[in-house]
Design an enzyme around this catalytic site. Structure first.
Site, PDB file in Angstrom:
ATOM      1  N   SER A 207       0.903  -1.184   0.013  1.00  0.00           N
ATOM      2  CA  SER A 207       0.107  -0.083  -0.188  1.00  0.00           C
ATOM      3  C   SER A 207       1.003   1.311  -0.020  1.00  0.00           C
ATOM      4  O   SER A 207       2.013   1.173  -0.315  1.00  0.00           O
ATOM      5  CB  SER A 207      -1.141  -0.027   1.130  1.00  0.00           C
ATOM      6  OG  SER A 207      -1.987   0.965   1.144  1.00  0.00           O
ATOM      7  N   ASN A 208       0.430   2.472   0.327  1.00  0.00           N
ATOM      8  CA  ASN A 208       1.110   3.785   0.387  1.00  0.00           C
ATOM      9  C   ASN A 208       0.590   4.549   1.598  1.00  0.00           C
ATOM     10  O   ASN A 208      -0.223   4.014   2.384  1.00  0.00           O
ATOM     11  CB  ASN A 208       1.193   4.447  -0.772  1.00  0.00           C
ATOM     12  CG  ASN A 208      -0.186   4.700  -1.305  1.00  0.00           C
ATOM     13  OD1 ASN A 208      -0.983   5.629  -0.566  1.00  0.00           O
ATOM     14  ND2 ASN A 208      -0.858   4.466  -2.475  1.00  0.00           N
ATOM     15  N   ARG A 209       1.264   5.536   1.654  1.00  0.00           N
ATOM     16  CA  ARG A 209       0.919   6.351   2.873  1.00  0.00           C
ATOM     17  C   ARG A 209      -0.222   7.335   2.908  1.00  0.00           C
ATOM     18  O   ARG A 209      -0.240   8.185   3.625  1.00  0.00           O
ATOM     19  CB  ARG A 209       2.345   7.218   3.341  1.00  0.00           C
ATOM     20  CG  ARG A 209       3.489   6.404   3.855  1.00  0.00           C
ATOM     21  CD  ARG A 209       4.662   7.306   4.220  1.00  0.00           C
ATOM     22  NE  ARG A 209       5.722   6.607   4.399  1.00  0.00           N
ATOM     23  CZ  ARG A 209       6.124   6.117   5.478  1.00  0.00           C
ATOM     24  NH1 ARG A 209       5.066   6.103   6.608  1.00  0.00           N
ATOM     25  NH2 ARG A 209       7.373   5.510   5.692  1.00  0.00           N
ATOM     26  N   SER A 210      -0.894   7.451   1.773  1.00  0.00           N
ATOM     27  CA  SER A 210      -2.175   8.189   1.550  1.00  0.00           C
ATOM     28  C   SER A 210      -3.183   8.034   2.668  1.00  0.00           C
ATOM     29  O   SER A 210      -3.345   6.993   3.211  1.00  0.00           O
ATOM     30  CB  SER A 210      -2.758   7.848   0.365  1.00  0.00           C
ATOM     31  OG  SER A 210      -3.909   8.577   0.200  1.00  0.00           O
ATOM     32  N   ALA A 274      -4.786   7.582  -4.057  1.00  0.00           N
ATOM     33  CA  ALA A 274      -3.344   7.241  -4.593  1.00  0.00           C
ATOM     34  C   ALA A 274      -3.317   5.735  -4.648  1.00  0.00           C
ATOM     35  O   ALA A 274      -2.953   4.960  -3.960  1.00  0.00           O
ATOM     36  CB  ALA A 274      -2.605   7.656  -3.536  1.00  0.00           C
TER      37      ALA A 274
END
Ligand code: CTP
Length: 397
Positions: A207-210, A274
């Site tokens: 995943s990502n930090r959004s 994102a």
């Protein structure tokens, strides 16, 4: 937005009156001039003095006060907004019949100001066809409703509507009614927000930090401008904004399917999500055991959601994309606007302090197909949301 606004707060007699005091306080604190109008039964629950102290203005309750002739007509026409909270079954019935037998009903009948009613009553009373017919009659006459909500009533818990909406919810709806004159009013706005998650195995994800904050603030601000808003949200820890419907998705594939379905009806699409750009090629069905040494996970690119769904775009609609870049953000953003066939792009530089993921603030530039970029200083994401929507309103046909 409340500074200098003249609001009539009508209060009819139900136990929810205690929450109207909070409403009076919030409106006054926000800068509105609040005239509380109490029915006789409201004054049995909360003394007029309480509202007088909270609003700093005399409370109106009788048509027969010396010096008050015609004040019900004047107030109902001069005010920016009339809020009736709580609106009891009895008040709703009297207003629906066009009775004018006390100050509040006379004012409602003589009004030209918009009116928001927050019904509150026993759940049986609310469900009665008589009450429903009265509500419908008022709706046809232009009244707007907030609630009732489901939850505890004075007589105990209930699964059915009857409870007055909370003051914060009423305030948000009142704000929307005041502002609903712009180009977004009545338009369908779809906003995507947050990250997506791609499975490595049943317990691990890429995943990502959004955080989703930017998209959630855009959805909230669009609803306050009168739009009908759908938020397609990846996994985030944020509460749904008042008035906004939320559709939850997990992976980029699910996000794409949701955008594809919703884009046809959308006047505006704001792609603040994102999406993960890569997913594990062969997610394992069972949890991978911890192994010694390095672990290599083969990855494949996900589809570009904007690109894959552009065939579904409604003619005349406005599409807004985001570009989170590191270095030379403006030039990269401009190229992305063209490549992704966007009308507007919101560009930010992830390396700047206070901008980008996880922050409550953002420093952005907004670029359209024509003209120079508008560059803004570091601001709250809510302020940024308003700049984005101003640009959307300018771009909408
Ligand atoms: N976006 C999308 N589908 C993806 C990735 C991004 O629709 N799979 C959207 C984002 O929601 C955003 C815009 O495209 O509005 C730009 O996202 P960004 O991650 O900056 O662009 P990328 O397509 O990943 O381009 P690059 O990696 O070249 O910067």
């Amino acid at each position: 937005m409340w500074a200098g606004r003249h609001v009539i707060l009508g209060v009819s007699g139900g136990i929810a009156c205690y929450k109207s005091c909070i409403l009076a306080r919030r409106l006054t604190e926000a800068g509105a001039r609040v005239d509380a109008v109490l029915t006789r039964s409201a004054a049995e629950f909360v003394r007029p003095l309480t509202f007088e102290a909270l609003t700093g203005r005399p409370v109106l309750s009788s048509l027969w006060e010396p010096g008050g002739a015609l004040s019900h007509v004047r107030l109902g026409q001069d005010a920016d907004l009339i809020v009736v909270a709580p609106a009891t079954a009895n008040l709703i019935a009297r207003a629906a019949q066009g009775l004018a037998d006390d100050f509040l009903t006379a004012l409602l009948l003589a009004r030209s100001a918009p009116v928001l009613l927050a019904p509150a009553m026993n759940d049986e009373m609310y469900a009665r066809p008589e009450t429903q017919a009265n509500l419908e009659r008022l709706r046809v006459g232009g009244a707007v409703f907030v609630g009732p909500a489901v939850g505890a009533l004075a007589e105990g818990p209930s699964e059915r509507p009857g409870r007055m909406s909370e003051p914060e919810t009423i305030l948000a709806h009142a704000g929307r009614l005041l502002r609903s004159k712009g180009r977004l009013a009545g338009r369908r706005v779809v906003v995507t927000a947050g990250p997506t998650r791609e499975s490595i195995d049943p317990v691990r994800v890429v995943s990502n930090r959004s955080s989703g904050k930017m998209g959630y603030r855009v959805a909230e601000a669009a609803w306050e401008r009168g739009a009908d808003v759908l938020l397609i949200s990846g996994p985030v820890a944020l509460p749904a904004p008042i008035g906004v419907s939320v559709r939850r998705v997990e992976s980029t594939r699910e996000l794409e399917a949701a955008v594809r379905e919703e884009r046809r009806g959308a006047d505006v699409l704001v792609m603040a999500a994102a999406p993960a750009d890569f997913r594990p090629s062969n997610p394992s069905e069972n949890k991978r055991a911890r192994t010694d040494g390095a672990l290599a996970i083969p990855m494949e690119p996900t589809d570009d959601v904007l690109g894959a769904t552009c065939g579904e775009r409604k003619p005349g609609s406005v599409t807004v994309g985001f570009a989170l870049e590191t270095g030379d953000a403006l030039a990269k953003g401009k190229a992305k606007l063209e490549r992704k066939d966007l009308d507007l792009i919101v560009i930010n530089d992830a390396l700047e302090p206070g901008a980008g993921f996880e922050h409550d603030t953002n420093r952005v530039a907004i670029l359209g197909r024509k003209g120079n970029p508008r560059i803004y200083p570091l601001q709250s994401k809510r302020e940024v949301a308003n700049h984005i929507l101003d640009a959307v309103e300018e771009t909408l046909e």
